[in-house]
Each structure stands twice: as structure tokens, then as C-alpha cells.
Design an enzyme around this catalytic site. Structure first.
Site, PDB file in Angstrom:
ATOM      1  N   HIS A  68       4.764  -3.163  -5.132  1.00  7.03           N
ATOM      2  CA  HIS A  68       3.638  -2.777  -4.261  1.00  7.03           C
ATOM      3  C   HIS A  68       2.481  -3.748  -4.527  1.00  7.03           C
ATOM      4  O   HIS A  68       1.972  -3.801  -5.640  1.00  7.03           O
ATOM      5  CB  HIS A  68       3.201  -1.342  -4.555  1.00  7.03           C
ATOM      6  CG  HIS A  68       4.297  -0.334  -4.338  1.00  7.03           C
ATOM      7  ND1 HIS A  68       4.563   0.235  -3.112  1.00  7.03           N
ATOM      8  CD2 HIS A  68       5.220   0.172  -5.191  1.00  7.03           C
ATOM      9  CE1 HIS A  68       5.594   1.070  -3.217  1.00  7.03           C
ATOM     10  NE2 HIS A  68       6.019   1.045  -4.471  1.00  7.03           N
ATOM     11  N   ARG A  70      -0.356  -3.893  -2.541  1.00  4.44           N
ATOM     12  CA  ARG A  70      -1.608  -3.214  -2.163  1.00  4.44           C
ATOM     13  C   ARG A  70      -2.432  -3.911  -1.092  1.00  4.44           C
ATOM     14  O   ARG A  70      -3.504  -3.420  -0.731  1.00  4.44           O
ATOM     15  CB  ARG A  70      -2.512  -2.976  -3.387  1.00  4.44           C
ATOM     16  CG  ARG A  70      -1.889  -2.196  -4.513  1.00  4.44           C
ATOM     17  CD  ARG A  70      -1.387  -0.840  -4.040  1.00  4.44           C
ATOM     18  NE  ARG A  70      -0.988   0.005  -5.165  1.00  4.44           N
ATOM     19  CZ  ARG A  70      -0.031   0.922  -5.080  1.00  4.44           C
ATOM     20  NH1 ARG A  70       0.618   1.114  -3.946  1.00  4.44           N
ATOM     21  NH2 ARG A  70       0.270   1.664  -6.123  1.00  4.44           N
ATOM     22  N   HIS A 185      13.668   6.054  -0.990  1.00  3.74           N
ATOM     23  CA  HIS A 185      13.000   6.748  -2.105  1.00  3.74           C
ATOM     24  C   HIS A 185      13.474   8.197  -2.038  1.00  3.74           C
ATOM     25  O   HIS A 185      13.093   8.940  -1.129  1.00  3.74           O
ATOM     26  CB  HIS A 185      11.476   6.625  -1.899  1.00  3.74           C
ATOM     27  CG  HIS A 185      10.623   7.553  -2.695  1.00  3.74           C
ATOM     28  ND1 HIS A 185       9.625   7.093  -3.530  1.00  3.74           N
ATOM     29  CD2 HIS A 185      10.589   8.902  -2.784  1.00  3.74           C
ATOM     30  CE1 HIS A 185       9.014   8.131  -4.097  1.00  3.74           C
ATOM     31  NE2 HIS A 185       9.572   9.244  -3.654  1.00  3.74           N
ATOM     32  N   ASP A 311       9.166  -1.393  -9.449  1.00  2.00           N
ATOM     33  CA  ASP A 311       8.290  -0.438  -8.764  1.00  2.00           C
ATOM     34  C   ASP A 311       6.835  -0.669  -9.206  1.00  2.00           C
ATOM     35  O   ASP A 311       6.083   0.285  -9.414  1.00  2.00           O
ATOM     36  CB  ASP A 311       8.737   1.010  -9.022  1.00  2.00           C
ATOM     37  CG  ASP A 311       8.064   2.012  -8.082  1.00  2.00           C
ATOM     38  OD1 ASP A 311       7.316   1.575  -7.175  1.00  2.00           O
ATOM     39  OD2 ASP A 311       8.275   3.229  -8.265  1.00  2.00           O
TER      40      ASP A 311
HETATM   41 ZN    ZN Z   1       9.349   5.108  -4.524  1.00  2.00          ZN
END
Ligand code: ZN
Length: 430
Positions: A68, A70, A185, A311
Site C-alpha cells: 500500500h 497511500r 482479502h 502487506d
Molecule cells: Zn488485506
């Protein structure tokens, strides 16, 4: 004359070309152009800039398929620039950025914006996943064909589960026709129900609300059934529970096209390790029991779990200071994933160096269909890491990442990326 660089005398470990031997690696114009013993002694390569890798490993750059960054929306926590610099520092040369930004990456125009940003700011290769549903609301599918044409490298609603099985079925069928991987997910929200840690004695002692491993596993089982029904490929993100590992192993045995990843924090730590109410140990799925952790190690060893992915989920200090029950989920991982993997998998004899490279680089490159990544074979992109498997260090702030939310602060780790090359350019050197 091509631009040349030579990495000499390292132990080259490349599962794809089945090499595990001391070799020199010649790089020309950003590509691997030769891998052989004694190259640097040849007169043709006199004067070519060299990186001495004697006593070190030379491995293909890591491919982290779950990150991620952002940007856009939360540039205070991370940007494409800082996230990819953190990747370089950790030996990661390709990242797959998840689409749960603000706004969500669910359209070709959003993808085009991100790709332009990556071209100007990124230190390593950034691929982008497009959302499965518009706004990741779980209601209406995005336009997969248009996303693919715009360069989406995969599809995911990560951060949120797809609660609607019928919708996921259609997503799988459609994505399969286009050759796109769906990354899911797995979390049944009616079971996790706002909990912040794993359900068990550790949660009970602290008076925290727990979520059972079953919250993940029921969706893993559902996803496997849908992969079987549709014949489509499906990838399960951040597997955390022993029962999920068992289910994936059984599915693979049946020939169902399911793949899976595990995160370093999940295979290295468990719920009992969490100090007090420190939200830098809070992520989703949570750190589970020690039996779950042991099952992840087994899954990584036998290939049930194909890939290691971080992650990487940056959050600012203020948000994380809000306490275990209300702080946001997620930990950073790009600067420590290689080190944790070497420390916990290689030094503890769970994986051989070759299998380790397979999980960190070769397999994720294969899952994403990246032919020029995850290998040091001739013609591949010169994404390469010189690794000292025996260097002892302790991660501590400041990090290259804008955030510092990691449970690995001050943990003694053995193994580190010394030099990282991305497309033949040095993007990190200790
Ligand atoms: Zn996730």
C-alpha cells in the site's frame, strides 16, 4: 558502447535458471547480459565498473505483490517516492500497489495518473492493481477490460473482502477471460466484526475483542469452491490461519488454480508476542496463535504458500497512538521483509536459499506474469540484490518509509540487502 556494470564473485542464486554457484553477472543497458565464472578477468571487461560481492549472495530483486503506497490521498503516511525508496532499501525491486487509495484506483484515468507519477517518482518498478468493484464498495464490478488495457497488473479489493459470492464468481469468470489475476482479502466481516486481535487466550487476558481464524478460512474455502467452479485463477492474500493453509494445500492437490501469499509478520510473530496494547502490532488479519504460525512455516516449506508479500501498510504515529482497539490496521514491511525471511526461514532451516528466493522473487513474478523479473537469466531486467545473509542489525527509526509502524523495531535480525539495483541502476547501497 553499452552502459556496463559487473557484479563479481557473488554466490548467484537464481531458481529459474537453476544456478547456485559463484558467478560474475554482467549488466548492459539495464539488462542481464551474461552470467558466468571469471567474466571480470577477461580483457574485454577491464575498466568496467564493478561491485564486489565476494562472500555475499546475488539474487534477483524481490517482487512484493502486496503493498500500500497511500498515494493519492494519504501522502502524509507514504508516497510512491518514499514507498519505493523503502522497497529499494529492503531489496525489493518490484511492488504491486493495492488500489485502496483515496480515490480508489478503479478507472483507466486513475491508473494513468498513477503510472505517470510512478514514472517520475519511483525508485523501483511499480505495478498497480485495479479495484474489483467500483469504489471498492463490493456492489458493481469495474470495467476489467478497460483496466487491463490501461495496464492494471491484477485486480483486488484488498483492504476489504468481497462479501458477495455471486459477484466474486462473475469477477473470476471475467478476469479469467482477460488473463488477469484476482487477489482476494479473505475475511468474513460477520465473524471478524470489528475485532482488533486474534481470538484466543492472549486477547482474553487483555480484554480485547478477538477475531477467529475461521473469519478468514470460511472465505478461503468459499474462494476455493469458486475457483473450482469457474476454472479461474485466484490468489489469496496474507494467509494467517492454519486451517486456511490446510484448505489451500488440499485445493492445490485437486488441481484447483489457487495461489497464496504469507506476510513476514505472520510467519515470524504470534499473538502472545504482542507487548501490552501497542498498535504497531495491529494488522488485519491479526497475529494469530503459535500453531497458526507453525502452519505458515510448513506451507512456505512445501509450496502451499507460493509467495512472501509484506502487506506494507503505512500509518502515521498519531493514528497508531490511538490504542489497540481503535488504531487503524496495518504495519510497514518493505525495509525488513528480506531480513526477516533470511532470519526466520533460512537461518532456522525452514527454507534453503534457493527456496527462499523462489518465495520472495521467482514465484510472485510468475504469478503476475512478469517474464523479465524474478530471475537473473540473460535478457532479464537487471533487478538484483547483493545480500549479506550474516549481517546482524536491528531495524530502528528513522525509516526510509514515511511511517514507522512496525513490530520489528529493535528486533535483532541476521541478513540484509547491501546493494540493490533496479534496471541496472544502484538504488540502494549500504
Ligand atoms: Zn488485506
Amino acid at each position: 558502447m553499452p552502459e556496463q556494470l559487473i557484479v563479481v564473485n557473488g554466490l548467484v542464486i537464481d531458481p529459474k535458471s537453476k544456478i547456485e554457484a559463484v558467478r560474475d553477472v554482467l549488466i548492459e543497458d539495464g539488462k542481464i547480459s551474461a552470467v558466468a565464472a571469471g567474466l571480470s578477468r577477461k580483457s574485454a571487461f577491464k575498466g568496467v565498473p564493478a561491485i564486489d560481492a565476494k562472500g555475499k549472495w546475488v539474487i534477483p530483486g524481490l517482487v512484493d505483490m502486496h503493498v500500500h503506497l497511500r498515494e493519492p490521498g494519504r501522502e502524509g503516511d507514504e508516497t510512491i517516492e518514499t514507498g519505493t525508496k523503502a522497497a529499494a532499501r529492503g531489496g525489493v525491486t518490484t511492488v504491486l500497489a493495492m488500489p485502496n487509495t483515496e480515490p480508489v484506483c478503479d478507472s483507466p484515468s486513475q491508473l494513468a495518473f498513477l503510472q505517470a507519477k510512478a514514472r517520475s517518482d519511483a525508485a523501483v518498478t511499480v505495478l498497480f492493481a485495479g479495484a474489483v468493484t467500483l469504489g471498492q464498495k463490493g456492489e458493481k464490478l469495474t470495467e476489467f477490460a478497460k483496466l487491463r488495457a490501461a495496464g492494471a497488473a491484477a485486480l483486488s479489493d484488498d483492504g476489504r473482502p468481497l462479501m458477495n459470492a455471486g459477484l466474486l464468481r462473475r469477477a473470476l469468470e471475467h478476469a479469467n477471460d482477460l488473463g488477469l489475476l484476482v487477489i482476494d482479502h479473505c475475511e468474513d466481516l460477520t465473524l471478524s466484526n470489528g475485532a482488533c486481535v486474534h481470538e484466543g487466550p492472549a486477547a482474553l487476558r487483555k480484554g480485547l475483542k478477538g477475531t477467529p481464524g475461521a473469519a478468514e478460512t470460511v472465505q478461503v474455502l468459499r474462494d476455493i469452491a469458486l475457483a473450482e467452479l469457474t476454472g479461474a485463477r485466484l490468489h489469496i492474500a496474507h494467509v494467517s490461519s492454519a486451517a486456511s493453509v490446510d484448505a489451500i494445500r488440499a485445493a492445490k492437490k485437486k488441481g484447483i488454480r489457487v495461489s497464496a501469499e504469507a506476510a513476514p509478520h505472520h510467519f515470524s510473530l504470534c499473538d502472545k508476542d504482542i507487548p501490552g496494547y501497542d498498535a504497531n502490532w495491529k494488522m488485519n488479519p491479526p497475529l494469530r496463535g503459535n500453531d497458526d504460525r507453525a502452519a505458515l512455516l510448513e506451507g512456505l516449506a512445501d509450496g502451499t504458500l507460493d509467495a512472501i508479500a509484506t502487506d506494507h501498510a503505512p500509518h502515521g504515529c498519531t493514528a497508531k497512538a490511538a490504542g489497540m482497539d481503535v488504531a487503524p490496521f496495518g504495519v510497514i514491511g518493505l525495509e525488513t521483509s528480506l531480513a526477516v525471511a533470511i532470519n526466520d526461514l533460512f537461518h532456522k532451516k525452514i527454507l534453503t536459499p534457493r527456496k527462499l528466493v523462489e518465495r520472495l522473487s521467482t514465484a510472485p513474478a510468475g504469478l503476475l506474469g512478469l517474464k523479465k523479473k524474478g530471475t537473473l537469466s540473460v535478457g532479464a531486467d537487471a533487478d538484483l540484490v547483493v545480500v549479506d545473509p550474516n549481517m546482524v542489525w536491528t531495524p530502528e527509526p528513522p525509516f526510509v518509509s514515511k511511517s514507522r509502524n512496525t513490530p520489528f523495531i529493535n528486533r535483532r535480525l541476521k541478513g540484509r540487502a547491501i546493494t540493490t539495483l533496479s534496471g541496472g541502476r544502484v538504488v540502494h547501497a549500504l
